[in-house]
Motif scaffolding. Structure first.
Motif, PDB file in Angstrom:
ATOM      1  N   ARG A  24       0.842  -1.207   0.000  1.00  0.00           N
ATOM      2  CA  ARG A  24       0.000   0.000   0.000  1.00  0.00           C
ATOM      3  C   ARG A  24       0.877   1.256   0.000  1.00  0.00           C
ATOM      4  NH1 ARG A  24      -5.194  -0.851   1.139  1.00  0.00           N
ATOM      5  NH2 ARG A  24      -5.907  -2.606   2.363  1.00  0.00           N
ATOM      6  N   GLY A  39     -13.108   3.744  -4.357  1.00  0.00           N
ATOM      7  CA  GLY A  39     -13.431   2.667  -3.416  1.00  0.00           C
ATOM      8  C   GLY A  39     -12.395   2.564  -2.321  1.00  0.00           C
ATOM      9  N   GLY A  41     -12.641   2.370   0.743  1.00  0.00           N
ATOM     10  CA  GLY A  41     -12.994   1.548   1.906  1.00  0.00           C
ATOM     11  C   GLY A  41     -12.856   2.321   3.193  1.00  0.00           C
ATOM     12  N   GLU A  60     -16.391   6.357  -2.227  1.00  0.00           N
ATOM     13  CA  GLU A  60     -16.672   5.018  -1.703  1.00  0.00           C
ATOM     14  C   GLU A  60     -18.199   4.932  -1.464  1.00  0.00           C
ATOM     15  OE1 GLU A  60     -15.232   1.987  -0.470  1.00  0.00           O
ATOM     16  OE2 GLU A  60     -17.285   1.708   0.254  1.00  0.00           O
ATOM     17  N   SER A  95     -20.212   6.336  -6.221  1.00  0.00           N
ATOM     18  CA  SER A  95     -19.845   5.131  -6.958  1.00  0.00           C
ATOM     19  C   SER A  95     -18.779   5.414  -8.017  1.00  0.00           C
ATOM     20  CB  SER A  95     -21.100   4.581  -7.637  1.00  0.00           C
ATOM     21  OG  SER A  95     -20.717   3.627  -8.593  1.00  0.00           O
ATOM     22  N   GLY A  96     -17.863   4.477  -8.153  1.00  0.00           N
ATOM     23  CA  GLY A  96     -16.846   4.572  -9.199  1.00  0.00           C
ATOM     24  C   GLY A  96     -17.425   4.491 -10.600  1.00  0.00           C
ATOM     25  N   GLU A  97     -18.656   3.977 -10.703  1.00  0.00           N
ATOM     26  CA  GLU A  97     -19.268   3.843 -12.038  1.00  0.00           C
ATOM     27  C   GLU A  97     -19.909   5.128 -12.522  1.00  0.00           C
ATOM     28  OE1 GLU A  97     -21.067   1.221  -9.738  1.00  0.00           O
ATOM     29  OE2 GLU A  97     -20.837  -0.581 -10.951  1.00  0.00           O
ATOM     30  N   CYS A 112      -6.995   0.224  -5.812  1.00  0.00           N
ATOM     31  CA  CYS A 112      -6.374  -0.726  -4.885  1.00  0.00           C
ATOM     32  C   CYS A 112      -7.422  -1.731  -4.434  1.00  0.00           C
ATOM     33  CB  CYS A 112      -5.779   0.030  -3.692  1.00  0.00           C
ATOM     34  SG  CYS A 112      -4.962  -1.045  -2.517  1.00  0.00           S
ATOM     35  N   LEU A 113      -7.357  -2.942  -4.928  1.00  0.00           N
ATOM     36  CA  LEU A 113      -8.235  -4.030  -4.496  1.00  0.00           C
ATOM     37  C   LEU A 113      -9.694  -3.623  -4.582  1.00  0.00           C
ATOM     38  CD1 LEU A 113      -6.056  -4.979  -1.400  1.00  0.00           C
ATOM     39  CD2 LEU A 113      -5.993  -6.042  -3.646  1.00  0.00           C
TER      40      LEU A 113
HETATM   41  C1  LIG Z   1     -11.800  -5.104  -0.866  1.00  0.00           C
HETATM   42  S1  LIG Z   1     -12.440  -3.513  -0.505  1.00  0.00           S
HETATM   43  C2  LIG Z   1     -10.967  -2.531  -0.674  1.00  0.00           C
HETATM   44  C3  LIG Z   1     -11.016  -1.217   0.003  1.00  0.00           C
HETATM   45  C4  LIG Z   1      -9.769  -0.346  -0.177  1.00  0.00           C
HETATM   46  N1  LIG Z   1      -9.569   0.031  -1.552  1.00  0.00           N
HETATM   47  C5  LIG Z   1      -8.536  -1.012   0.370  1.00  0.00           C
HETATM   48  O1  LIG Z   1      -7.547  -1.114  -0.357  1.00  0.00           O
HETATM   49  O2  LIG Z   1      -8.545  -1.395   1.549  1.00  0.00           O
HETATM   50  C6  LIG Z   1     -13.404  -3.101  -1.921  1.00  0.00           C
HETATM   51  C7  LIG Z   1     -14.060  -1.750  -1.830  1.00  0.00           C
HETATM   52  O3  LIG Z   1     -14.767  -1.467  -3.047  1.00  0.00           O
HETATM   53  C8  LIG Z   1     -15.889  -0.697  -2.700  1.00  0.00           C
HETATM   54  N2  LIG Z   1     -16.869  -0.642  -3.797  1.00  0.00           N
HETATM   55  C9  LIG Z   1     -17.905  -1.471  -4.031  1.00  0.00           C
HETATM   56  N3  LIG Z   1     -18.629  -1.052  -5.086  1.00  0.00           N
HETATM   57  C10 LIG Z   1     -18.030   0.076  -5.527  1.00  0.00           C
HETATM   58  C11 LIG Z   1     -18.325   1.005  -6.570  1.00  0.00           C
HETATM   59  N4  LIG Z   1     -19.373   0.840  -7.377  1.00  0.00           N
HETATM   60  N5  LIG Z   1     -17.530   2.090  -6.721  1.00  0.00           N
HETATM   61  C12 LIG Z   1     -16.455   2.268  -5.909  1.00  0.00           C
HETATM   62  N6  LIG Z   1     -16.135   1.418  -4.904  1.00  0.00           N
HETATM   63  C13 LIG Z   1     -16.903   0.335  -4.715  1.00  0.00           C
HETATM   64  C14 LIG Z   1     -16.397  -1.428  -1.469  1.00  0.00           C
HETATM   65  O4  LIG Z   1     -17.364  -0.685  -0.753  1.00  0.00           O
HETATM   66  C15 LIG Z   1     -15.098  -1.646  -0.715  1.00  0.00           C
HETATM   67  O5  LIG Z   1     -14.767  -0.566   0.106  1.00  0.00           O
END
Ligand SMILES: C[S@@+](CC[C@H](N)C(=O)[O-])C[C@H]1O[C@@H](n2cnc3c(N)ncnc32)[C@H](O)[C@@H]1O
Length: 213
Positions: A24, A39, A41, A60, A95-97, A112-113
């Protein structure tokens, strides 16, 4: 959001991903200028931005996670443990979309993930491309579908059970193709089949830098 998603999953995430702390730091510390983290988190990456970042915008969809990320920043700020000022962070629920930002308005983006989880990954990648400036970079660290073998097949079999437990995370995404299809060119890409610090089913990892031409 459910009790599980708000109160249990964010802590489970920290435990599951504790081993990749250095990855990270390596990822986000090179982000420059106006940065978008998609996202983010509960904010695990946020403390690691360097003074090269002018502004860090995090988006997020889970409001409980955004609250946790804000609290984390407040606590670190009180202890003077942030590399940039608290006011340079701008976190929001969304939302990222469907990014609420102008075209060509960011220098860097962090993935990131997260492309494992975004329901419409293609749309989010296209949005990320739209908001990056020409020459802008996506710095990514994503777990992906293994290229072949038993692990790849197991990821397919286990995914239907895994996905609801992990709040939408998929074990079998082809994020490399998703970024290419959105128009990004890979500047660097490292594809690791067994990341030593990640649980086996999500230890196929790609990391590197992709550019908007
Ligand atoms: C595995 S977690 C990773 C969180 C953070 N990026 C990290 O590295 O710890 C996946 C994240 O994607 C987010 N997520 C889900 N749908 C999403 C969307 N449509 N747009 C952006 N983020 C989204 C979830 O809420 C979650 O916080």
């Amino acid at each position: 959001m459910s009790f599980y998603e708000d109160k249990i999953f964010p802590y489970a995430l920290d435990i599951a991903l504790a081993g990749i702390q250095q990855a990270r730091v390596d990822l986000v510390s090179s982000a420059k200028g106006r940065v978008l983290e998609i996202g983010m988190g509960n904010g695990a990456n946020l403390p690691h931005y360097s003074a090269e970042a002018d502004e860090v915008v995090g988006i997020e969809p889970c409001s409980a996670m955004v609250g946790m990320a804000e609290n984390k920043l407040d606590k670190l700020d009180k202890k003077s443990k942030l590399n940039i000022k608290r006011e340079q962070y701008n976190l929001q629920v969304g939302s990222g979309e469907d990014l609420p930002y102008e075209d060509n308005s960011f220098d860097s983006a962090i993935a990131c993930l997260v492309f494992c989880t975004i329901p419409n990954a293609e749309k989010a990648a296209a949005e990320m491309y739209r908001v990056l400036k020409p020459g802008g970079s996506v710095l990514f660290l994503e777990h992906v579908h293994a290229k072949s073998g038993v692990k790849r097949r197991m990821q397919n079999w286990i995914n239907p059970i895994w996905k609801p437990l992990a709040c939408g995370c998929n074990l079998n995404r082809d994020t490399k193709a998703v970024f290419s299809n959105a128009g990004f060119d890979y500047e660097t890409i490292e594809e690791i089949n067994h990341h030593p610090r990640m649980l086996p089913l999500f230890s196929s990892v790609m990391r590197g830098v992709a550019k908007k031409a």
